[in-house]
Design a protein around this motif. Structure first.
Motif, PDB file in Angstrom:
ATOM      1  N   LYS A   1      26.134 -28.983 -64.368  1.00 14.61           N
ATOM      2  CA  LYS A   1      25.558 -29.314 -63.182  1.00 14.61           C
ATOM      3  C   LYS A   1      24.814 -30.717 -63.050  1.00 14.61           C
ATOM      4  N   MET A   2      24.535 -31.218 -64.425  1.00  9.14           N
ATOM      5  CA  MET A   2      24.084 -32.506 -64.551  1.00  9.14           C
ATOM      6  C   MET A   2      25.304 -33.495 -64.032  1.00  9.14           C
ATOM      7  N   LYS A   3      26.296 -33.082 -63.907  1.00 11.04           N
ATOM      8  CA  LYS A   3      27.451 -34.216 -63.729  1.00 11.04           C
ATOM      9  C   LYS A   3      27.234 -34.313 -62.215  1.00 11.04           C
ATOM     10  N   LYS A   4      26.553 -33.550 -61.382  1.00  9.04           N
ATOM     11  CA  LYS A   4      26.493 -33.805 -59.771  1.00  9.04           C
ATOM     12  C   LYS A   4      25.394 -34.888 -59.690  1.00  9.04           C
ATOM     13  N   VAL A   5      24.604 -35.061 -60.769  1.00 13.00           N
ATOM     14  CA  VAL A   5      23.615 -36.166 -60.697  1.00 13.00           C
ATOM     15  C   VAL A   5      24.025 -37.491 -61.329  1.00 13.00           C
ATOM     16  N   GLU A   6      23.899 -38.446 -60.547  1.00  9.90           N
ATOM     17  CA  GLU A   6      24.292 -39.590 -61.002  1.00  9.90           C
ATOM     18  C   GLU A   6      23.262 -40.124 -62.298  1.00  9.90           C
ATOM     19  N   VAL A   7      24.000 -40.805 -63.231  1.00 13.84           N
ATOM     20  CA  VAL A   7      23.316 -41.034 -64.568  1.00 13.84           C
ATOM     21  C   VAL A   7      22.063 -41.920 -64.584  1.00 13.84           C
ATOM     22  N   TRP A   8      21.793 -42.784 -63.516  1.00 10.64           N
ATOM     23  CA  TRP A   8      20.899 -43.653 -63.506  1.00 10.64           C
ATOM     24  C   TRP A   8      19.724 -42.604 -62.692  1.00 10.64           C
ATOM     25  N   LYS A   9      20.011 -41.449 -62.253  1.00 12.88           N
ATOM     26  CA  LYS A   9      18.881 -40.885 -61.728  1.00 12.88           C
ATOM     27  C   LYS A   9      18.306 -39.468 -62.679  1.00 12.88           C
ATOM     28  N   TRP A  10      18.902 -39.648 -63.998  1.00  5.80           N
ATOM     29  CA  TRP A  10      18.544 -38.683 -64.919  1.00  5.80           C
ATOM     30  C   TRP A  10      17.238 -38.756 -65.425  1.00  5.80           C
ATOM     31  N   CYS A  11      16.670 -39.732 -65.222  1.00  6.67           N
ATOM     32  CA  CYS A  11      15.061 -39.850 -65.625  1.00  6.67           C
ATOM     33  C   CYS A  11      14.105 -39.456 -64.592  1.00  6.67           C
ATOM     34  N   ASN A  12      14.881 -39.142 -63.421  1.00  3.52           N
ATOM     35  CA  ASN A  12      13.820 -38.505 -62.250  1.00  3.52           C
ATOM     36  C   ASN A  12      13.930 -37.171 -62.161  1.00  3.52           C
ATOM     37  N   LEU A  13      12.968 -36.289 -62.781  1.00  2.00           N
ATOM     38  CA  LEU A  13      13.097 -35.200 -62.744  1.00  2.00           C
ATOM     39  C   LEU A  13      13.027 -34.513 -61.283  1.00  2.00           C
ATOM     40  N   SER A  14      12.691 -35.101 -60.425  1.00  2.00           N
ATOM     41  CA  SER A  14      12.830 -34.343 -58.935  1.00  2.00           C
ATOM     42  C   SER A  14      14.546 -34.267 -58.446  1.00  2.00           C
ATOM     43  N   GLU A  15      15.009 -35.186 -58.983  1.00  2.00           N
ATOM     44  CA  GLU A  15      16.669 -35.040 -58.715  1.00  2.00           C
ATOM     45  C   GLU A  15      17.394 -33.827 -59.410  1.00  2.00           C
ATOM     46  N   PHE A  16      16.778 -33.291 -60.460  1.00  3.81           N
ATOM     47  CA  PHE A  16      17.640 -32.130 -61.090  1.00  3.81           C
ATOM     48  C   PHE A  16      16.789 -30.962 -61.659  1.00  3.81           C
ATOM     49  N   ILE A  17      15.328 -30.857 -60.952  1.00  7.77           N
ATOM     50  CA  ILE A  17      14.518 -29.909 -61.420  1.00  7.77           C
ATOM     51  C   ILE A  17      14.963 -28.564 -61.272  1.00  7.77           C
ATOM     52  N   VAL A  18      15.928 -28.250 -60.185  1.00 10.84           N
ATOM     53  CA  VAL A  18      16.456 -26.851 -59.834  1.00 10.84           C
ATOM     54  C   VAL A  18      17.390 -26.666 -61.184  1.00 10.84           C
ATOM     55  N   TYR A  19      18.214 -27.502 -61.414  1.00 10.82           N
ATOM     56  CA  TYR A  19      19.298 -27.210 -62.428  1.00 10.82           C
ATOM     57  C   TYR A  19      18.362 -26.907 -63.843  1.00 10.82           C
ATOM     58  N   TYR A  20      17.251 -27.772 -64.170  1.00 15.73           N
ATOM     59  CA  TYR A  20      16.698 -27.637 -65.267  1.00 15.73           C
ATOM     60  C   TYR A  20      15.918 -26.294 -65.306  1.00 15.73           C
ATOM     61  N   GLU A  21      15.355 -25.898 -64.276  1.00 16.53           N
ATOM     62  CA  GLU A  21      14.740 -24.698 -64.131  1.00 16.53           C
ATOM     63  C   GLU A  21      15.860 -23.386 -64.543  1.00 16.53           C
ATOM     64  N   SER A  22      17.069 -23.661 -64.111  1.00 18.85           N
ATOM     65  CA  SER A  22      17.971 -22.844 -64.248  1.00 18.85           C
ATOM     66  C   SER A  22      18.299 -22.602 -65.734  1.00 18.85           C
ATOM     67  N   PHE A  23      18.278 -23.955 -66.497  1.00 21.45           N
ATOM     68  CA  PHE A  23      18.541 -23.934 -67.605  1.00 21.45           C
ATOM     69  C   PHE A  23      17.393 -23.233 -68.600  1.00 21.45           C
ATOM     70  N   THR A  24      16.292 -23.628 -68.289  1.00 22.47           N
ATOM     71  CA  THR A  24      15.259 -23.124 -69.106  1.00 22.47           C
ATOM     72  C   THR A  24      15.421 -21.365 -68.752  1.00 22.47           C
ATOM     73  N   ASN A  25      15.334 -21.150 -67.561  1.00 21.06           N
ATOM     74  CA  ASN A  25      15.507 -19.531 -67.422  1.00 21.06           C
ATOM     75  C   ASN A  25      16.693 -18.990 -68.320  1.00 21.06           C
ATOM     76  N   CYS A  26      17.763 -19.723 -68.333  1.00 24.86           N
ATOM     77  CA  CYS A  26      19.030 -19.136 -69.007  1.00 24.86           C
ATOM     78  C   CYS A  26      18.602 -19.093 -70.428  1.00 24.86           C
ATOM     79  N   THR A  27      18.017 -20.013 -71.201  1.00 23.09           N
ATOM     80  CA  THR A  27      17.817 -19.847 -72.506  1.00 23.09           C
ATOM     81  C   THR A  27      16.672 -19.078 -72.665  1.00 23.09           C
TER      82      THR A  27
END
Length: 155
Positions: free
Chosen positions: A54-80
């Motif tokens: 999922k993070m491949k969909k986010v440009e690398v320079w946006k990886w430090c901006n949580l609002s760009e991938f918060i949905v993916y991170y929430e899915s990751f957290t829920n998965c774990t």
């Protein structure tokens, strides 16, 4: 649907809660027998792999901006959380936290926290900022007390 199969759904947190309700209704119990750490460590990388895809969909320079991938991170957290609970372990636990930290190092090692070091202003500014409100409070209290003693006089 068996309780074990229902809990192992990877749809997210709602699936976990729905699976727990299904288990309760059917009278089945979730897996017991303690935490199977070996199985947990085998299952958690699936969450990391999905997050990486999922993070491949986010440009690398946006990886430090949580609002760009918060949905993916929430899915990751829920998965774990789901995978950890499926094998009878508590979440979070030291092994799961270690895995999550490794994912953080993989994706967010170049993100720095921009912290400003706050300093007190110089005394020439600080003292008036403290004394003026204190003196105004005392003066207003005095005016209210004085006015309450002289209520019969109209201004």
């Amino acid at each position: 649907m068996s309780c074990r199969r229902a809990v192992s759904c990877r749809i997210g947190f709602c699936a976990l809660k729905w699976a727990q309700v299904q288990c309760w209704i059917s009278g089945e119990s979730p897996p017991v027998g303690g935490c199977n750490e070996k199985r947990m460590l085998a299952m958690l990388p699936r969450c990391g792999k999905t997050f990486a895809e999922k993070m491949k969909k986010v440009e690398v320079w946006k990886w430090c901006n949580l609002s760009e991938f918060i949905v993916y991170y929430e899915s990751f957290t829920n998965c774990t959380e789901v995978e950890t609970n499926v094998v009878g372990c508590y979440w979070p636990n030291p092994l799961a936290e270690s895995f999550i930290a490794s994912v953080h190092r993989q994706f967010f090692q170049n993100c720095s926290v921009d912290r400003q070091d706050w300093e007190d202003p110089p005394d020439e500014i600080l003292i008036p900022l403290i004394t003026v409100p204190v003196l105004l409070t005392i003066a207003m209290t005095g005016v209210v007390v004085w006015r309450s003693k002289h209520t019969e006089q109209v201004l």
